[in-house]
Design an enzyme around this catalytic site. Structure first.
Site, PDB file in Angstrom:
ATOM      1  N   VAL A  27      -0.429  49.528  -9.123  1.00 17.71           N
ATOM      2  CA  VAL A  27      -0.328  48.316  -9.000  1.00 17.71           C
ATOM      3  C   VAL A  27      -0.988  47.694  -9.590  1.00 17.71           C
ATOM      4  O   VAL A  27      -2.489  48.141  -9.820  1.00 17.71           O
ATOM      5  CB  VAL A  27      -0.245  47.901  -7.560  1.00 17.71           C
ATOM      6  CG1 VAL A  27      -0.462  46.796  -6.742  1.00 17.71           C
ATOM      7  CG2 VAL A  27       0.594  48.811  -6.603  1.00 17.71           C
ATOM      8  N   GLY A  66      -6.458  46.187  -9.789  1.00 14.37           N
ATOM      9  CA  GLY A  66      -5.413  47.158  -9.554  1.00 14.37           C
ATOM     10  C   GLY A  66      -5.925  48.396  -9.383  1.00 14.37           C
ATOM     11  O   GLY A  66      -7.407  48.760  -9.018  1.00 14.37           O
ATOM     12  N   LYS A  67      -4.602  49.934  -9.104  1.00 16.64           N
ATOM     13  CA  LYS A  67      -4.781  50.928  -8.101  1.00 16.64           C
ATOM     14  C   LYS A  67      -3.877  51.413  -8.205  1.00 16.64           C
ATOM     15  O   LYS A  67      -2.812  51.186  -8.573  1.00 16.64           O
ATOM     16  CB  LYS A  67      -5.691  50.137  -6.667  1.00 16.64           C
ATOM     17  CG  LYS A  67      -5.869  50.841  -6.066  1.00 16.64           C
ATOM     18  CD  LYS A  67      -7.765  51.198  -6.422  1.00 16.64           C
ATOM     19  CE  LYS A  67      -8.410  52.050  -5.358  1.00 16.64           C
ATOM     20  NZ  LYS A  67     -10.140  52.110  -5.793  1.00 16.64           N
ATOM     21  N   GLY A  68      -4.226  52.525  -8.320  1.00 16.85           N
ATOM     22  CA  GLY A  68      -3.386  54.189  -8.275  1.00 16.85           C
ATOM     23  C   GLY A  68      -3.383  54.862  -7.324  1.00 16.85           C
ATOM     24  O   GLY A  68      -4.014  55.198  -6.715  1.00 16.85           O
TER      25      GLY A  68
END
Ligand code: NAD
Length: 429
Positions: free
Chosen positions: A73, A118-120
């Site tokens: 995201v 952001g992050k995953g």
């Protein structure tokens, strides 16, 4: 006389939202109301820019293919490339990743790092997977994201259950496809591959710097300050070690299987050595075993939840006895608990500041990679200290001037900065 903060606190009464994105959004909404945020900016900043979902086929050691679900995201790019970790865990969800991505936007803004958020995450159980399976999972996930990540687009980093090796695999996969080495595509890499000195310890060290400032503000002394740390991984374990070195009395610590407590203070290096060897704290001599829930309710000056989300809730907030709550983990406190802690007068160092040391040194790593010139560990730690102390004092001043709790102050400062950039750039609508 009208007291907008008291009205805001009443809104949260009884609200124990444990969906991390909703919990983040409630804090965002409160800060936006108090800032009087323009409705157009509110509409843009409240949602992520991009949510990417990928299905990742992996050849398992048995020879069969298993398909894993993964996310990335990208919440906001107004201040620079998206930045944030990648988490491997069985309970990863899109809502969790969305919340973590938004927290990264606010965190970078609080410490004035020129990145967005952001992050995953990948839904998997890394403890059940071999090194080879993890490498194939990481490389294929990277391949799926090639168009979306890069030094100017989105720069991943480690989070729960990922580390330097994971970053090395991502960097190599991205570089193979680019046909040249691109070390600035990730941070948290091994130092030999363009990582930064001090990055591994940065989140724990940043936590220590903010605790030092809060302790000073409350006129306590490190040698007379007792600390309980939940979690003993990158943030909790390193944070506890550094605090121990500095003379703080660490009276309790835990990992996922439970904790230990000793009112006279624990020998933290010995505890971590024991944990490293036996992979559990169970059976550690000269300390009382305690459960994770019980650990949070014990007497201490500083409580540092450094494990995972939703640990301090409506159910236990009243039983929390610390003077300072230093949120090493992301989202350890629910909105309902915020209100109780505020009424109890607990000094909260909110997650988006307390654990921002990691992203600050990630920024230093990205800068060093792009310069091709690397700093000493002393230089990194000195710059980190300056950044954390300045941000802590800005936050404290903001909270006092606007008569809001420190978490709301952190969100207000962050949203104001991101809104300023967005407004100046204009909304391409
Ligand atoms: P880690 O995997 O290195 O360590 C996590 C620790 O928490 C381990 O000791 C684990 O046993 C324990 N734990 C996990 N689930 C638990 C539970 N339900 N109850 C009690 N203990 C539990 O992870 P980390 O990198 O230290 O991250 C911890 C938290 O800090 C996460 O919220 C993460 O998002 C946040 N964070 C990490 C960094 C970083 O640089 N590593 C930066 C900012 C924020």
């Amino acid at each position: 006389m009208a007291n907008p903060m008291a009205d805001e606190m009443r809104r949260f009464k009884g609200n124990d939202d444990k969906n991390p994105f909703e919990a983040m959004s409630e804090r965002f909404d409160r800060a936006a109301r108090l800032l009087g945020l323009d409705p157009d900016l509110y509409a843009v900043l409240r949602v992520p820019s991009r949510e990417i979902k990928v299905y990742i086929p992996v050849k398992m050691d048995t020879g069969h293919i298993e398909v894993f679900e993964g996310y990335r995201v990208q919440h906001n790019f107004a201040r620079g490339p998206a930045k944030g970790g990648i988490r491997y865990a069985p309970d990863v969800s899109l809502d969790e990743v969305k919340a973590l991505a938004a927290w990264m936007t606010w965190k970078c803004a609080v410490v004035n790092v020129p990145f967005g958020g952001g992050k995953g995450g990948i839904v998997c159980d890394p403890r059940q997977m071999s090194e080879g399976e993890l490498e194939r999972l990481t490389r294929r996930y990277t391949a799926e994201l090639l168009d979306f990540i890069g030094p100017n687009k989105d720069v991943p980093a480690p989070d729960m259950n990922t580390g330097e090796q994971t970053m090395a695999w991502i960097m190599d996969t991205f570089s193979m496809h680019s046909r040249h080495t691109v070390n600035a595509v990730v941070t948290g890499k091994p130092v030999a591959l363009g990582g930064s000195e001090g990055r591994r310890e940065a989140t724990g060290r940043g936590l220590l710097f903010t605790i030092d400032e809060a302790v000073r503000a409350l006129k306590l002394k490190p040698s007379e300050t007792s600390v309980i740390v939940q979690g003993s991984g990158n943030v909790g374990g390193i944070g506890a070690s550094l605090m121990h070195e500095k003379g703080y009395k660490i009276v309790g610590i835990s990992d996922i299987s439970g904790g230990i407590y000793s009112p006279n203070g624990l020998d933290v290096p010995a505890v971590l050595e024991f944990l490293h060897t036996t992979r559990s704290l169970e059976g550690y001599p000269n300390a009382e075993p305690v459960g994770n829930a019980e650990l949070l309710e014990l007497e201490c000056d500083v409580l540092a939840p450094c494990a995972t989300e939703n640990q301090i809730t409506l159910e236990n907030a009243n039983k929390i006895k610390c003077k300072i709550l230093a949120e090493g983990a992301n989202g350890p406190t629910t909105p309902g608990a915020d209100e109780i802690l505020y009424e109890k007068g607990v000094f909260v160092i909110p997650d988006i500041l307390a654990n921002a040391g990691g992203v600050t040194v990630s920024y230093f790593e990205w800068v060093q990679d792009r310069m091709g010139y690397f700093w000493s560990e002393n230089e990194v730690n000195k710059r980190l200290r300056e950044a954390m102390v300045a941000s802590f004092n800005e936050l404290k001043g903001f909270s006092e001037r606007h008569k809001v709790d420190t978490r709301t102050a952190a969100y207000m400062m962050a949203i104001d900065r991101v809104a300023y950039h967005t407004k100046m750039r204009g909304i391409y609508a």
